[in-house]
Scaffold this motif. Sequence first.
Motif, PDB file in Angstrom:
ATOM      1  N   VAL A 400       0.850  -1.207   0.000  1.00 26.08           N
ATOM      2  CA  VAL A 400       0.000   0.000   0.000  1.00 26.08           C
ATOM      3  C   VAL A 400       0.879   1.248   0.000  1.00 26.08           C
ATOM      4  O   VAL A 400       0.674   2.189  -0.775  1.00 26.08           O
ATOM      5  N   GLU A 401       1.901   1.238   0.888  1.00 21.86           N
ATOM      6  CA  GLU A 401       2.822   2.379   0.963  1.00 21.86           C
ATOM      7  C   GLU A 401       3.622   2.536  -0.326  1.00 21.86           C
ATOM      8  O   GLU A 401       3.874   3.657  -0.793  1.00 21.86           O
ATOM      9  N   ALA A 402       4.024   1.409  -0.918  1.00 24.70           N
ATOM     10  CA  ALA A 402       4.782   1.448  -2.175  1.00 24.70           C
ATOM     11  C   ALA A 402       3.927   2.043  -3.301  1.00 24.70           C
ATOM     12  O   ALA A 402       4.397   2.867  -4.089  1.00 24.70           O
ATOM     13  N   GLU A 403       2.664   1.628  -3.348  1.00 22.35           N
ATOM     14  CA  GLU A 403       1.740   2.147  -4.367  1.00 22.35           C
ATOM     15  C   GLU A 403       1.512   3.641  -4.168  1.00 22.35           C
ATOM     16  O   GLU A 403       1.439   4.416  -5.139  1.00 22.35           O
ATOM     17  N   ASP A 404       1.421   4.091  -2.891  1.00 25.08           N
ATOM     18  CA  ASP A 404       1.252   5.527  -2.598  1.00 25.08           C
ATOM     19  C   ASP A 404       2.441   6.331  -3.120  1.00 25.08           C
ATOM     20  O   ASP A 404       2.271   7.417  -3.688  1.00 25.08           O
ATOM     21  N   LEU A 405       3.651   5.800  -2.912  1.00 20.09           N
ATOM     22  CA  LEU A 405       4.861   6.471  -3.419  1.00 20.09           C
ATOM     23  C   LEU A 405       4.842   6.555  -4.938  1.00 20.09           C
ATOM     24  O   LEU A 405       5.239   7.563  -5.527  1.00 20.09           O
ATOM     25  N   PHE A 406       4.398   5.469  -5.556  1.00 24.45           N
ATOM     26  CA  PHE A 406       4.314   5.415  -7.018  1.00 24.45           C
ATOM     27  C   PHE A 406       3.393   6.522  -7.531  1.00 24.45           C
ATOM     28  O   PHE A 406       3.729   7.247  -8.482  1.00 24.45           O
ATOM     29  N   GLN A 407       2.236   6.679  -6.878  1.00 23.57           N
ATOM     30  CA  GLN A 407       1.274   7.715  -7.297  1.00 23.57           C
ATOM     31  C   GLN A 407       1.811   9.116  -7.009  1.00 23.57           C
ATOM     32  O   GLN A 407       1.590  10.052  -7.786  1.00 23.57           O
ATOM     33  N   GLU A 408       2.539   9.270  -5.887  1.00 20.85           N
ATOM     34  CA  GLU A 408       3.142  10.568  -5.550  1.00 20.85           C
ATOM     35  C   GLU A 408       4.151  10.987  -6.619  1.00 20.85           C
ATOM     36  O   GLU A 408       4.208  12.153  -7.022  1.00 20.85           O
ATOM     37  N   MET A 409       4.937  10.012  -7.067  1.00 23.10           N
ATOM     38  CA  MET A 409       5.926  10.276  -8.112  1.00 23.10           C
ATOM     39  C   MET A 409       5.246  10.788  -9.381  1.00 23.10           C
ATOM     40  O   MET A 409       5.694  11.772  -9.989  1.00 23.10           O
ATOM     41  N   ILE A 410       4.143  10.158  -9.751  1.00 24.56           N
ATOM     42  CA  ILE A 410       3.425  10.566 -10.961  1.00 24.56           C
ATOM     43  C   ILE A 410       2.832  11.971 -10.786  1.00 24.56           C
ATOM     44  O   ILE A 410       2.903  12.802 -11.696  1.00 24.56           O
ATOM     45  N   ARG A 411       2.279  12.248  -9.590  1.00 17.19           N
ATOM     46  CA  ARG A 411       1.692  13.574  -9.325  1.00 17.19           C
ATOM     47  C   ARG A 411       2.740  14.678  -9.440  1.00 17.19           C
ATOM     48  O   ARG A 411       2.429  15.804  -9.838  1.00 17.19           O
ATOM     49  N   LYS A 412       3.972  14.363  -9.082  1.00 22.29           N
ATOM     50  CA  LYS A 412       5.044  15.356  -9.139  1.00 22.29           C
ATOM     51  C   LYS A 412       5.643  15.504 -10.535  1.00 22.29           C
ATOM     52  O   LYS A 412       6.610  16.230 -10.731  1.00 22.29           O
ATOM     53  N   GLY A 413       5.081  14.777 -11.489  1.00 22.95           N
ATOM     54  CA  GLY A 413       5.556  14.899 -12.869  1.00 22.95           C
ATOM     55  C   GLY A 413       6.795  14.073 -13.162  1.00 22.95           C
ATOM     56  O   GLY A 413       7.460  14.280 -14.183  1.00 22.95           O
ATOM     57  N   ILE A 414       7.127  13.135 -12.266  1.00 26.83           N
ATOM     58  CA  ILE A 414       8.275  12.250 -12.490  1.00 26.83           C
ATOM     59  C   ILE A 414       7.756  10.972 -13.132  1.00 26.83           C
ATOM     60  O   ILE A 414       6.965  10.237 -12.525  1.00 26.83           O
ATOM     61  N   ASN A 415       8.161  10.714 -14.350  1.00 26.20           N
ATOM     62  CA  ASN A 415       7.666   9.542 -15.075  1.00 26.20           C
ATOM     63  C   ASN A 415       8.375   8.276 -14.611  1.00 26.20           C
ATOM     64  O   ASN A 415       9.603   8.179 -14.726  1.00 26.20           O
ATOM     65  N   PRO A 416       7.637   7.301 -14.090  1.00 28.08           N
ATOM     66  CA  PRO A 416       8.271   6.039 -13.692  1.00 28.08           C
ATOM     67  C   PRO A 416       8.883   5.346 -14.904  1.00 28.08           C
ATOM     68  O   PRO A 416       8.306   5.360 -15.990  1.00 28.08           O
ATOM     69  N   ASP A 417      10.056   4.770 -14.722  1.00 30.22           N
ATOM     70  CA  ASP A 417      10.690   4.034 -15.812  1.00 30.22           C
ATOM     71  C   ASP A 417      10.446   2.534 -15.637  1.00 30.22           C
ATOM     72  O   ASP A 417       9.702   2.098 -14.744  1.00 30.22           O
ATOM     73  N   GLU A 418      11.090   1.743 -16.507  1.00 27.05           N
ATOM     74  CA  GLU A 418      10.898   0.290 -16.458  1.00 27.05           C
ATOM     75  C   GLU A 418      11.292  -0.297 -15.097  1.00 27.05           C
ATOM     76  O   GLU A 418      10.637  -1.217 -14.592  1.00 27.05           O
ATOM     77  N   VAL A 419      12.357   0.258 -14.503  1.00 28.42           N
ATOM     78  CA  VAL A 419      12.837  -0.270 -13.215  1.00 28.42           C
ATOM     79  C   VAL A 419      11.817   0.001 -12.116  1.00 28.42           C
ATOM     80  O   VAL A 419      11.546  -0.855 -11.269  1.00 28.42           O
TER      81      VAL A 419
END
Length: 741
Positions: A400-419
Amino acid sequence: MQKLAPFSLAQPPAIFSGFPQLLLHGIRTSANHHDFSSTRPFPDYSPKKPTIRDEEVVHQISTTIKLRRSEPLVQVLKPIETRFRADHLIWVLIKIRRDFRLAMDFFNWARARRRLSAEARCIIIHIALACKKPKAAYQFVREFVSECDNDVDSLDHFVDKVIYTYKEWGSNPLVFDIFFRVLAEFGMVEDTLKFFERLLNYGYLISTDSCNFILVHLVKTGKIELANKVFNELAEEGVCWNTESYNIMIHGVCKSGNLSDGRELLIRMEANGCSPDVISYSTIIDGYCRCGELQSALEIMKEMTDQGLRPNAFTYCSVMVVLCKNKRMVEAKELLREMMNNGIVPDSVVYTALIDGFCKDGNLREAYELVDEMKQRVMELDVVAYTALMSGLCRVGKMVEAEDLFQEMIRKGINPDEVAYTSLVDGYCKQHKMKEAFHLHSQMLQEGLAPNIVTYTALADGLCKKGEVETANELLHEISSRGMQLNVCTYNSLVNGLCKAGNLEEARKLMAEMKGAGKFPDAVTYTTLMDAYCKLGMIEEAYNFLKDMLDEGLQPTVVTFNVLMNAYCASGRLEDGRHLLNWMVQKHIMPNATTYNSMLKLHCINSDMRASSQIIKEMREMGVQPDENTYNILIKGHSKARNMKEACYFHGEMANKGLKLRASTYNALIIGLCKRRRVAEAMRLLEEMRMNGLIPDRDVYNRFIDLSYHYGDMELTLELCDEVVEKCLTGKEHQENSYVA
């Protein structure tokens, strides 16, 4: 060769930061090894004489451009343009040579209309230097050298004209250093060295700063052997290499992995009167760090500080990154504090390396403390830092916490990469949440990202752990048909799935298929199969796999030996286990607590507590610290043998280390105390056990129900009766009645 844009002073090349010092360099005839006794003087310049008509045109042009005000040259020279010839340029430049801006404007006007000679081009370079405009001269040289790819303006012809015009048009030797640098920058190694030799004939030695450019080019292009040859040969010709020169060479040899050569250069530079600086040491330190030779890096770092040099940010970063990779996080954190105490502000690379290290070490609290530090310093987390945190959370099952971080990254305009995606996919797969994992896989594809073999290996592993081996196999065959190469980890996931499903024959066939595909089984492959055979009681078959590993030249790991050790001890073959332990030590494989726990468990089952004490002594002599499992085994063994003094001693030692008892260990300890009529201590342990959320077994409940009833405590008796009915008689009891290896 690429043709450059027309000359402009708007963007001066940054490479000229060191050129003012070069104006001090002249023709050298001392402090070198070259014999200048046979040198010849630079040639006299004798330009072509203009005719009377030419003189009229030249006079008209020079007068017109000198007297113009704000009018552009194109406008004022329009009446003369048809009579202008390329030869006129040099004669006009003679008259306006002291006004660089005017000379440059006229030169640009002329070359836009006529094909100019190499001589004219060389003259404008000399004029630029005579007017103290080295950056402009550099730009002209770059342009002209880039165009020397035809017969008329060949490089040799251009060199001839540079030397021919030198004496008359300024006699500033910086022109040769500029020319040398440009040739080096263009990677024209042979021409650069030929130019160097030609100037020696005139008694001129190219400056050390300029010679460094040829070293830089050779090192950047990986031609380390040639760089070393040039380094030695130019030194013989009289070039006095400086600290920067040695640093370039140290970087080159370290880059190629020849760290011993780097250390030799360090000694050599001191012998030649050059003091190594922080860059010299830091380059070697970084080289050792990249090769994983941390101890050597730390030794050089100490040597550096002993010389009175303070490490810089690069030094600290190199060492901290490798400390983190080696899970030496306490030392890495200490180095961070030392760095900050020395007034060096760590950058995001340092923080990210530490965050990643703490996450991989399972220490999320420390990782988040560093995140807070970054925020206080107004540093933004990047995709690497977010991925490290997500991986750490996934590793401990906090999806749950990992998914929250993932969404926070997207909100900040940081595009998640393959890793980043793969770390989440792997986390969901480890929790058997395959629906969520495949949803992320689809999301990757929608974002235009290509899942790699690591992503598919995680998915295959998750499917295998859920028993869906066929589905995993189909998935991997599908990606293989699309041209993606399966790696050893992918095959190992399938082997593990087949073994867990009890299909050992198919697992062995897959192992053979690996070899056919050129992916040779590793220690994990063999260990997985050995574990499966051991669990089926087929220990000899497992032992044969160990011999096969050695025949294949593979080094077994401590886990490999532990699998076999556990099987031997579980089947009562203690002597075979002891032989295996001796073999491990002979193979220089350090046993760990798990290795000894298997033997310890067997001694405790046999109530041979004296032998168990000997095992503990042997562990500590080998530098192996008891783990949580060790203490649980010992406490249970001593409790059942009624050695309550020893059991309570190990319980206290365990508590001091922050380790926890399992339910079965509490049960054994409580019953042992009850048998010794130490009821008050047993009651305290029961309360502690219940507070920790652990459930006593029925025997413990029965003893305390009898005791509370005997002492007339009906309230406690009824409470325990209700609890035993709820926990033990309705199928909700937590069972842990055996030793866990």
